[in-house]
Design an enzyme around this catalytic site. Structure first.
Site, PDB file in Angstrom:
ATOM      1  N   ASN A   1       0.857  -1.187   0.000  1.00  0.00           N
ATOM      2  CA  ASN A   1       0.000   0.000   0.000  1.00  0.00           C
ATOM      3  C   ASN A   1       0.888   1.230   0.000  1.00  0.00           C
ATOM      4  O   ASN A   1       2.115   1.117   0.031  1.00  0.00           O
ATOM      5  CB  ASN A   1      -0.971  -0.022   1.196  1.00  0.00           C
ATOM      6  CG  ASN A   1      -0.245  -0.053   2.524  1.00  0.00           C
ATOM      7  OD1 ASN A   1       0.472   0.881   2.855  1.00  0.00           O
ATOM      8  ND2 ASN A   1      -0.411  -1.134   3.265  1.00  0.00           N
TER       9      ASN A   1
ATOM     10  N   LYS B   1     -14.269   1.250  15.030  1.00  0.00           N
ATOM     11  CA  LYS B   1     -13.012   0.494  14.989  1.00  0.00           C
ATOM     12  C   LYS B   1     -12.363   0.461  16.379  1.00  0.00           C
ATOM     13  O   LYS B   1     -11.808  -0.544  16.799  1.00  0.00           O
ATOM     14  CB  LYS B   1     -12.079   1.165  13.974  1.00  0.00           C
ATOM     15  CG  LYS B   1     -11.074   0.231  13.351  1.00  0.00           C
ATOM     16  CD  LYS B   1     -10.393   0.864  12.137  1.00  0.00           C
ATOM     17  CE  LYS B   1     -11.013   0.434  10.822  1.00  0.00           C
ATOM     18  NZ  LYS B   1     -10.361   1.052   9.668  1.00  0.00           N
TER      19      LYS B   1
ATOM     20  N   ASP C   1      -4.512  -6.599   5.603  1.00  0.00           N
ATOM     21  CA  ASP C   1      -5.470  -7.471   6.299  1.00  0.00           C
ATOM     22  C   ASP C   1      -5.388  -8.898   5.785  1.00  0.00           C
ATOM     23  O   ASP C   1      -5.787  -9.831   6.471  1.00  0.00           O
ATOM     24  CB  ASP C   1      -6.898  -6.932   6.109  1.00  0.00           C
ATOM     25  CG  ASP C   1      -7.120  -5.655   6.912  1.00  0.00           C
ATOM     26  OD1 ASP C   1      -6.631  -5.597   8.057  1.00  0.00           O
ATOM     27  OD2 ASP C   1      -7.746  -4.709   6.395  1.00  0.00           O
TER      28      ASP C   1
ATOM     29  N   PRO D   1      -2.849 -11.840  10.939  1.00  0.00           N
ATOM     30  CA  PRO D   1      -3.195 -11.537  12.338  1.00  0.00           C
ATOM     31  C   PRO D   1      -3.519 -10.057  12.484  1.00  0.00           C
ATOM     32  O   PRO D   1      -2.910  -9.225  11.803  1.00  0.00           O
ATOM     33  CB  PRO D   1      -1.909 -11.880  13.106  1.00  0.00           C
ATOM     34  CG  PRO D   1      -0.822 -11.982  12.087  1.00  0.00           C
ATOM     35  CD  PRO D   1      -1.478 -12.285  10.774  1.00  0.00           C
ATOM     36  N   ASP D   2      -4.501  -9.729  13.326  1.00  0.00           N
ATOM     37  CA  ASP D   2      -4.775  -8.312  13.622  1.00  0.00           C
ATOM     38  C   ASP D   2      -3.933  -7.941  14.847  1.00  0.00           C
ATOM     39  O   ASP D   2      -4.237  -8.356  15.970  1.00  0.00           O
ATOM     40  CB  ASP D   2      -6.273  -8.100  13.884  1.00  0.00           C
ATOM     41  CG  ASP D   2      -6.591  -6.606  13.943  1.00  0.00           C
ATOM     42  OD1 ASP D   2      -5.875  -5.873  14.675  1.00  0.00           O
ATOM     43  OD2 ASP D   2      -7.526  -6.172  13.254  1.00  0.00           O
ATOM     44  N   ILE D   3      -2.883  -7.191  14.605  1.00  0.00           N
ATOM     45  CA  ILE D   3      -1.899  -6.928  15.669  1.00  0.00           C
ATOM     46  C   ILE D   3      -2.540  -6.116  16.791  1.00  0.00           C
ATOM     47  O   ILE D   3      -2.359  -6.400  17.976  1.00  0.00           O
ATOM     48  CB  ILE D   3      -0.670  -6.189  15.077  1.00  0.00           C
ATOM     49  CG1 ILE D   3      -0.067  -7.018  13.948  1.00  0.00           C
ATOM     50  CG2 ILE D   3       0.374  -5.912  16.155  1.00  0.00           C
ATOM     51  CD1 ILE D   3       0.949  -6.283  13.093  1.00  0.00           C
TER      52      ILE D   3
ATOM     53  N   PHE E   1      -4.435   3.598  14.762  1.00  0.00           N
ATOM     54  CA  PHE E   1      -4.788   4.604  13.770  1.00  0.00           C
ATOM     55  C   PHE E   1      -5.903   4.025  12.910  1.00  0.00           C
ATOM     56  O   PHE E   1      -6.003   2.806  12.773  1.00  0.00           O
ATOM     57  CB  PHE E   1      -3.576   4.941  12.882  1.00  0.00           C
ATOM     58  CG  PHE E   1      -2.774   6.116  13.383  1.00  0.00           C
ATOM     59  CD1 PHE E   1      -2.121   6.065  14.602  1.00  0.00           C
ATOM     60  CD2 PHE E   1      -2.684   7.290  12.635  1.00  0.00           C
ATOM     61  CE1 PHE E   1      -1.390   7.147  15.075  1.00  0.00           C
ATOM     62  CE2 PHE E   1      -1.962   8.376  13.087  1.00  0.00           C
ATOM     63  CZ  PHE E   1      -1.308   8.313  14.316  1.00  0.00           C
TER      64      PHE E   1
ATOM     65  N   LYS F   1     -11.688  -3.158  18.045  1.00  0.00           N
ATOM     66  CA  LYS F   1     -10.314  -3.655  18.221  1.00  0.00           C
ATOM     67  C   LYS F   1      -9.847  -3.576  19.671  1.00  0.00           C
ATOM     68  O   LYS F   1      -8.784  -4.084  20.000  1.00  0.00           O
ATOM     69  CB  LYS F   1      -9.368  -2.863  17.322  1.00  0.00           C
ATOM     70  CG  LYS F   1      -9.673  -3.030  15.828  1.00  0.00           C
ATOM     71  CD  LYS F   1      -8.415  -2.950  14.996  1.00  0.00           C
ATOM     72  CE  LYS F   1      -8.720  -3.090  13.517  1.00  0.00           C
ATOM     73  NZ  LYS F   1      -7.547  -3.506  12.745  1.00  0.00           N
TER      74      LYS F   1
END
Ligand code: PMT
Length: 408
Positions: free
Chosen positions: A218, A344, A286, A311-313, A330, A348
């Site tokens: 990205n 979010k 993601d 993995p979602d850190i 962020f 999270k």
């Protein structure tokens, strides 16, 4: 944990005068310093100056040691917790790499059983010379820590790498790195509102390989995360910066770990814990791709990529037993900024979310305009440089850590 003892070897070079400042910083931090002045170093600073600042005798010659008959140089080299060579000249590095022991400094360096750290300083050509680089590689392979010199204008009129790192940076580096070696430096060397705290920052994109030469990436440049790491270090924190693939220099006083994929970033974050504060600025992919072991061929037609979740850190950190006291994510949104970022934050499990609209040139650009979403609501901050956003965020973090109840 007691006060640490630093054996400081001062080599011969114009940067030797900075050793005086370093002694002052160590003494301010409550550490003992025993200076050893080489013959070259004595052309630039006097033993009297070093002795006065260190409040310790200064050793200059192997034959001066009163108890040499009882192996005084061995004791001197081992009574310290660390041995720091500053400035380390090309000559001193070459002797160390070759194992030469022809004066007090080199004999101590060979006899010590303690961690050795060198802070080189020399002319840019001497620094870049293959012989010096070869010696440095040898020393690193021998387990010696090298504090890289800065880039800049030099006393000799040339420009480039080779200028001694600033004494504050050297002191900060030792404060950050040495506990990893032996855990014996107890007193922070530097002051600042975040002295004694460990701040973990992620920055940049991740790259997810498709085949050995192609990746999904990205547009994140790392600028916002690096600015936050720099502002945290300026405020006196020990900072670990886990960076995806970016072309940015490491901010002064920051320990940087480079990674490529989301999985590597997740592992590096876990390994860097515990931290008092984590600020996850990285634009983490993601999804990962089932990567082909060989390069995909154009002739085989358009490939079908198969994705699996990364993995979602942030979410993992929120549930970790080692959850930082303040966990900040962020949110990069292109629509319904505040509503999406608020959702979010809850999903999270972060304490705060810094929300930015990335439909313009925020990714890759130098400016940002953010909302800070906390448990109590939303603050719109005025647009500014990424450095200004970073400083404001660090100021808010300092406030929050001082008023711990706000974090509950
Ligand atoms: O790098 P720059 O060019 O300076 O640009 C800065 C930025 C726009 C990248 C930065 O300000 C920003 O918005 N970073 C977050 C980008 C992002 O991935 O947002 P997100 O909404 O997809 O993720 C939300 C949070 O979860 C982020 O803290 C992210 O680091 C984290 N995350 C996301 C996915 C994942 N697998 N693991 C995570 O931890």
């Amino acid at each position: 944990m007691g006060v640490s003892r630093v054996l400081l070897i001062v080599g011969g070079g114009i940067a030797a005068y900075k050793a005086s400042e370093l002694i002052r910083l160590f003494r301010k931090g409550g550490h003992e310093v025993t200076p050893v002045l080489t013959a070259g170093g004595a052309h630039f600073v006097t033993p009297m100056t070093l002795a006065a600042l260190a409040e310790s005798p200064v050793y200059t010659s192997l034959w001066d040691l009163k108890d040499e008959s009882e192996m005084g140089h061995i004791q001197l080299s081992r009574a310290a917790d660390i041995v720091l060579v500053c400035p380390a000249t090309a000559d001193l590095l070459a002797k160390m790499a070759a194992g030469v022991a022809d004066d007090l400094a080199t004999t101590l360096l060979l006899a010590t059983d303690k961690p050795v750290i060198v802070a080189p300083a020399m002319n840019v050509r001497m620094w870049l010379h293959p012989a010096t680089q070869r010696n440095l590689a040898r020393l690193k392979a021998d387990g010696i820590t090298v504090i890289e010199p800065d880039d800049g204008a030099m006393a000799c009129g040339e420009f480039g790498p080779g200028r001694l790192a600033e004494p504050t940076e050297i002191a900060r580096f030792i404060e950050q790195s040495f506990p990893l070696v032996s855990g014996e430096i107890a007193t922070p060397l530097l002051s600042g509102p975040l002295a004694g705290t460990h701040i973990l920052v992620t920055a940049g994109p991740t790259h997810e390989p498709i085949d050995p030469v192609r990746v999904i990436a990205n547009r994140s440049s790392g600028k916002q995360g690096f600015a936050i790491a720099a502002a945290a270090a300026e405020a006196g924190a020990r900072v670990t910066l886990i960076a995806g693939p970016v072309a940015l220099p490491t901010p002064g006083g920051v320990a940087r770990i480079d990674v490529e994929t989301a999985e590597q970033m997740a592992a590096a974050v876990e390994a860097a814990l515990p931290a008092d504060v984590a600020i996850l600025v990285a634009a983490v992919a993601d999804w990962k791709v089932a990567s082909s072991p060989v390069k995909l061929k154009k002739g085989d037609g358009p490939p079908t990529l198969s994705f699996a979740p990364n993995p979602d850190i942030l979410a993992t950190l929120a549930k970790s037993p080692e959850r930082p006291r303040l966990l900040i994510g962020f949110a990069a949104e292109t629509n319904d900024l505040v509503a999406n970022a608020t959702a979010k934050r809850a999903a999270k499990g972060a304490d705060w979310i810094v929300a930015n609209d990335v439909s313009g040139d925020v990714m890759g650009g130098n400016h940002n305009e953010v909302h800070l979403i906390t448990t109590t609501g939303d603050e719109a901050w005025e647009a500014g440089t990424k450095q200004a956003v970073a400083r404001r965020l660090i100021a808010r973090i300092i406030e929050a850590l001082n008023a711990k109840t706000q974090l509950a």
